[in-house]
Every structure is written in C-alpha cells, then in structure tokens.
Design an enzyme around this catalytic site. Structure first.
Site, PDB file in Angstrom:
ATOM      1  CG  ASP A 134      -2.035   0.976   1.059  1.00 20.84           C
ATOM      2  OD1 ASP A 134      -2.320   1.310   0.024  1.00 20.84           O
ATOM      3  OD2 ASP A 134      -2.709   1.021   2.031  1.00 20.84           O
ATOM      4  CG  HIS A 177      -0.470   2.245  -9.206  1.00 16.72           C
ATOM      5  ND1 HIS A 177      -0.563   1.816  -8.053  1.00 16.72           N
ATOM      6  CD2 HIS A 177      -1.605   3.111  -9.422  1.00 16.72           C
ATOM      7  CE1 HIS A 177      -1.710   2.399  -7.453  1.00 16.72           C
ATOM      8  NE2 HIS A 177      -2.499   2.970  -8.403  1.00 16.72           N
ATOM      9  CG  LEU A 224       8.981 -17.439  -4.119  1.00 16.20           C
ATOM     10  CD1 LEU A 224       8.644 -17.501  -2.782  1.00 16.20           C
ATOM     11  CD2 LEU A 224       9.432 -16.101  -4.752  1.00 16.20           C
TER      12      LEU A 224
HETATM   13  C1  IPE Z   1      -5.528  -2.607  -0.216  1.00 17.01           C
HETATM   14  O1  IPE Z   1      -5.164  -1.323  -0.332  1.00 17.01           O
HETATM   15  C2  IPE Z   1      -5.673  -3.187  -1.573  1.00 17.01           C
HETATM   16  C3  IPE Z   1      -4.206  -3.589  -2.146  1.00 17.01           C
HETATM   17  C4  IPE Z   1      -3.195  -3.202  -1.498  1.00 17.01           C
HETATM   18  C5  IPE Z   1      -4.203  -4.174  -3.363  1.00 17.01           C
HETATM   19  P1  IPE Z   1      -6.396  -0.106  -0.310  1.00 17.01           P
HETATM   20  O2  IPE Z   1      -5.565   0.937  -0.656  1.00 17.01           O
HETATM   21  O3  IPE Z   1      -7.241  -0.560  -1.734  1.00 17.01           O
HETATM   22  O4  IPE Z   1      -7.062  -0.130   0.857  1.00 17.01           O
HETATM   23  P2  IPE Z   1      -7.951   0.795   1.808  1.00 17.01           P
HETATM   24  O5  IPE Z   1      -8.835   1.480   0.723  1.00 17.01           O
HETATM   25  O6  IPE Z   1      -6.829   2.017   2.145  1.00 17.01           O
HETATM   26  O7  IPE Z   1      -8.440   0.037   2.722  1.00 17.01           O
HETATM   27  C1  IPE Z   2      -1.574   0.397  -3.323  1.00 18.13           C
HETATM   28  O1  IPE Z   2      -1.452   1.704  -3.263  1.00 18.13           O
HETATM   29  C2  IPE Z   2      -1.975  -0.381  -4.596  1.00 18.13           C
HETATM   30  C3  IPE Z   2      -3.224  -0.671  -4.944  1.00 18.13           C
HETATM   31  C4  IPE Z   2      -4.112  -0.642  -4.048  1.00 18.13           C
HETATM   32  C5  IPE Z   2      -3.532  -1.146  -6.206  1.00 18.13           C
HETATM   33  P1  IPE Z   2      -2.568   2.550  -3.298  1.00 18.13           P
HETATM   34  O2  IPE Z   2      -3.149   3.014  -4.700  1.00 18.13           O
HETATM   35  O3  IPE Z   2      -3.722   2.289  -2.433  1.00 18.13           O
HETATM   36  O4  IPE Z   2      -1.830   4.002  -2.698  1.00 18.13           O
HETATM   37  P2  IPE Z   2      -2.586   4.959  -1.603  1.00 18.13           P
HETATM   38  O5  IPE Z   2      -2.952   4.087  -0.511  1.00 18.13           O
HETATM   39  O6  IPE Z   2      -3.525   5.533  -2.323  1.00 18.13           O
HETATM   40  O7  IPE Z   2      -1.339   5.778  -1.189  1.00 18.13           O
HETATM   41 MG    MG Z   3      -4.137   2.382  -0.465  1.00 11.68          MG
END
Ligand code: IPE
Ligand code: IPE
Ligand code: MG
Length: 259
Positions: free
Chosen positions: A39, A56, A150
């Site tokens: 995240d 990303h 793995l």
């Molecule tokens: C969880 O992260 C999903 C992934 C890392 C793929 P999100 O960014 O979607 O989660 P919330 O919305 O903060 O709970």
């Molecule tokens: C995690 O990073 C990747 C996915 C959920 C696909 P985020 O896109 O949720 O990044 P933040 O949480 O907005 O910083």
């Molecule tokens: Mg996120």
C-alpha cells in the site's frame, strides 16, 4: 543484536536502529509464507507531484526486487495483494493502468521467473479481469506451473469476503446434491474450498504505508499470522525492510492458543 527489543512498528523513513544482513536472518527459521499488502503507491506519487499511476509503476519495480530477495531467502510462498475487489471503485484511468501492469510486469520479468524456478499463481476472480490481463496471467501460470521454487501468488481482483462467500455457496451446493452432510462441514473442509487450498496460512503479514487494517485480505487465513506494519510507502520498501520484518518475526513467540 537479534535479542534487542524492537518497536512493533517500524517508523517510516527513520534510520534503522540496527541493520540486518541476509546471512544473519537466515540463521533462524524464515517464515515459509509471507503475505504483503502493498500500500501507499498513490501517496508516494503525490509527494513527488506525480500522477498516482507513477506510484504504481514504481511499486511494480519493488515487486521485482522483493520477489528476487524472498527467493534468495528461501521463502516458500509470497502472496502479494495487487488489486482488491473494492479497487474497481477507483477512477477508470487508474483501473485501466493497474490492469495493464500484469502484462508489463510479466512481459519483462517472466523469463527470469521461469529461469529462477518461481511458480506464478493468481488468486481472485479472473473472469472479471479484462481479456488482455487474463491472457497475460494465464500465460505466466502455464509457463511456470511445473516450477518447484518460490510460489509467487498474486491476489488480483481478490476479496476475502467474496472468497468465503463462494466457498459457502459451493459447500451448500454439495449438501443440496446430497454429496455432503451439514455435520461434515469442518474447518478443514472450509479451508479446502478457499483459493489457498493447497497453500499453508501466511506466517507473516506485512502492510506498508501506515494503514493498520486488513482491507478484506485473507480474513480466514490470517487467524494466527504475525502482523508487521510500517509507515514506509510500498515504492520505498527495500530488502532491508523485509529483513527487519523477518527479524522481528523471529523474535516472537507463536503459541496458537497453547502455552
Ligand atoms: C488494499 O489497499 C488493496 C491493495 C493493496 C491491493 P487499499 O488502498 O485499496 O485499501 P484501503 O482502501 O486503504 O483500505
Ligand atoms: C496500493 O497503493 C496499490 C493498490 C491498491 C492497487 P494505493 O494506490 O492504495 O496507494 P495509496 O494508499 O492511495 O497511497
Ligand atoms: Mg491504498
């Protein structure tokens, strides 16, 4: 050094109180199954005044790096949360970009994964993925299915409640058909209907970016998993962070309800 009391939560960009080496960490048992909620990509980009998708892209490079390192450490299963069933709520342009990443990642990385004996898997609803995404992941799964190293398990369009709901539905159908009785439904049976049926439960769960929640990730499988949270954003995550998480894990006493 390993006996030193460490903070349960590694503080963001602060320097490490002590650095670990791969060799040092490998002297103790390595968690067999590590799951990561990757995240913070969006915030990483925002801090740099870049579009979210740049985060990303950077996050994908970190997936490469951490996969290589986990393989070197002898981790057996690495489950990475890449896209949740709730992530469809994001702007279409971001979702489109995220759905192109598996092709981008596997297009360049698949030969190395094949060579390094890594087995690629995907758990989640593959039917709802765009055709091009599905094709890319199916190709990787097929080309690596006989690899014995793995297991790189991507949670893609994955949601734990959807997973459990499907399992309940499939079990109910078996009962309806007379193949199973209600009394035969036990934990082992339920687990055998989940997407992780042939994998052990995660030993260690890591979540980056400072969020302390599961966001619908592996609710059943994480029942006895050790959690490790860090403020570090996923694109900033390094091999040293993984070593810190594993070293912390190695100092915990897992009791599974016993003494
Ligand atoms: C969880 O992260 C999903 C992934 C890392 C793929 P999100 O960014 O979607 O989660 P919330 O919305 O903060 O709970
Ligand atoms: C995690 O990073 C990747 C996915 C959920 C696909 P985020 O896109 O949720 O990044 P933040 O949480 O907005 O910083
Ligand atoms: Mg996120």
């Amino acid at each position: 050094m390993l006996n030193k009391v460490r903070l349960w939560k590694n503080k963001g960009q602060e320097p490490f109180s002590s650095e670990y080496t791969k060799e040092e960490v490998k002297k103790r048992p390595i968690p067999e199954h590590i799951a990561i909620i990757m995240d913070g990509n969006g915030r990483w980009a925002k801090k740099r005044a870049m579009p979210r998708v740049a985060g990303h892209y950077e996050g994908m490079q970190v997936v490469r790096k951490i996969t290589r390192f986990a393989n070197e450490l002898g981790v057996k299963v690495l489950t990475l949360y890449a896209f949740s069933t709730e992530n469809w709520k994001r702007p279409k342009s971001e979702v489109d970009y995220l759905m192109k990443l598996p092709e981008e990642f596997l297009g360049t990385f698949l030969p190395e994964l094949v060579k390094e004996n890594v087995q690629v898997r995907v758990m989640g609803n593959k039917e709802q993925l765009p055709e091009h995404t599905r094709r890319a992941v199916e190709k990787a799964i097929k080309e690596t299915k006989n690899n014995t190293g793995l297991i790189l398990n991507f949670a893609l369009n994955y949601g734990s409640r959807a997973e459990i709901t499907s399992a309940v539905q499939a079990i109910a159908k078996q009962i309806e058909a007379g193949n199973l009785t209600a009394e035969q439904v036990n934990e082992e049976l339920v687990a055998s209907y989940l997407m992780t049926k042939d994998l052990g439960d995660p030993d260690l769960l890591i979540r980056t970016s400072g969020e302390i929640r599961l966001s619908n990730f592996m609710l059943w499988q994480l029942a006895y998993t050790e959690f490790w949270f860090t403020d570090v954003l996923w694109p900033d995550f390094t091999e040293q962070h993984l070593l810190q998480a594993i070293a912390d894990f190695q100092q915990r006493g897992r009791r599974f309800g016993g003494v």
